[in-house]
Design an enzyme around this catalytic site. Sequence first.
Site, PDB file in Angstrom:
ATOM      1  N   GLY A   1       0.814  -1.205   0.000  1.00 54.80           N
ATOM      2  CA  GLY A   1       0.000   0.000   0.000  1.00 54.80           C
ATOM      3  C   GLY A   1       0.844   1.249   0.000  1.00 54.80           C
TER       4      GLY A   1
ATOM      5  N   ALA B   1      -2.533  -1.574  -4.177  1.00 54.66           N
ATOM      6  CA  ALA B   1      -3.614  -0.586  -4.182  1.00 54.66           C
ATOM      7  C   ALA B   1      -3.098   0.669  -3.504  1.00 54.66           C
ATOM      8  CB  ALA B   1      -4.847  -1.111  -3.451  1.00 54.66           C
ATOM      9  N   SER B   2      -3.504   1.808  -4.000  1.00 52.05           N
ATOM     10  CA  SER B   2      -3.148   3.061  -3.330  1.00 52.05           C
ATOM     11  C   SER B   2      -4.000   3.253  -2.084  1.00 52.05           C
ATOM     12  CB  SER B   2      -3.345   4.247  -4.272  1.00 52.05           C
ATOM     13  OG  SER B   2      -4.707   4.364  -4.652  1.00 52.05           O
TER      14      SER B   2
ATOM     15  N   HIS C   1      -5.118  15.214   4.213  1.00 52.80           N
ATOM     16  CA  HIS C   1      -4.568  14.154   5.058  1.00 52.80           C
ATOM     17  C   HIS C   1      -3.895  14.747   6.291  1.00 52.80           C
ATOM     18  CE1 HIS C   1      -5.130  11.553   1.525  1.00 52.80           C
ATOM     19  NE2 HIS C   1      -5.100  10.572   2.395  1.00 52.80           N
TER      20      HIS C   1
ATOM     21  N   LYS D   1       1.700  12.638   6.649  1.00 53.38           N
ATOM     22  CA  LYS D   1       1.704  11.982   5.348  1.00 53.38           C
ATOM     23  C   LYS D   1       2.811  12.558   4.482  1.00 53.38           C
ATOM     24  CE  LYS D   1      -1.188  10.336   1.582  1.00 53.38           C
ATOM     25  NZ  LYS D   1      -0.669   8.964   1.771  1.00 53.38           N
TER      26      LYS D   1
END
Length: 238
Positions: A75, A100-101, A135, A139
């Site tokens: 991820g 998957a992102s 976010h 992040k």
Amino acid sequence: MKILLIGYGKMGKTIEQMAQAKGHTIVGKIDHHNTDDLQNYNGSNTDAAIEFTHPEAAFGNISYCLNNGIPVVSGSTGWLEKFEDAKQLCEQNKGAFFYASNYSVGVNLFFHFNEYIASKMQEYKEYEVAIREIHHLQKVDKPSGTGITAAEGILASYKNLNGWVADIPEEKGKLNIASEREPDVVGTHIVTYSSEVDQIELGHIAHSRAGFAEGAVMAAEWIVGRQGVYGMKDMLNL
């Protein structure tokens, strides 16, 4: 099921709790302080690895797993310039790679609806499309991988747009992704279609990391025994 965690930050810890709650065993936890321990794991003592690390480390971790017979679920975002290399490595080793992102089931339904809406909205030229993602302050990558995936879903229908740009709304002919970082925001993604007379929005707001962790564990369960490169569309049959 024996799971190796590669990356033991907030997401890794949440995945650990989710996996153990489902009866799985965590055989190892690799983080920045013990990266050399990764060489202790292979397809004979590990059923699957779940990899959530930094952009500069992701491809190396994925390569190790594919070269050593470990199905790997990743991820990590910000490394996709090497995605084709990972696919080739998976094919060469007859391995299993799931990427998957975003592993949230809700987000992947958002992706699905996003593509459908874009296919319809591209007919109405009076609407200008844009993406906004928010976010938490920790992040690393901007824009988010989820924002980029949403952009790619739109661009598949918007042939008049030549790719996406980050935080440059005035650049014509591009799809703009605006990135914001705020305290205690798990993840928010909003696609907006604006005209002079009205506005249409499609959004997803994550309330916790539990949805991401649950999806990653589901992917690890699903990929064991398979061969090839997969994503959430394959698992969810979207």
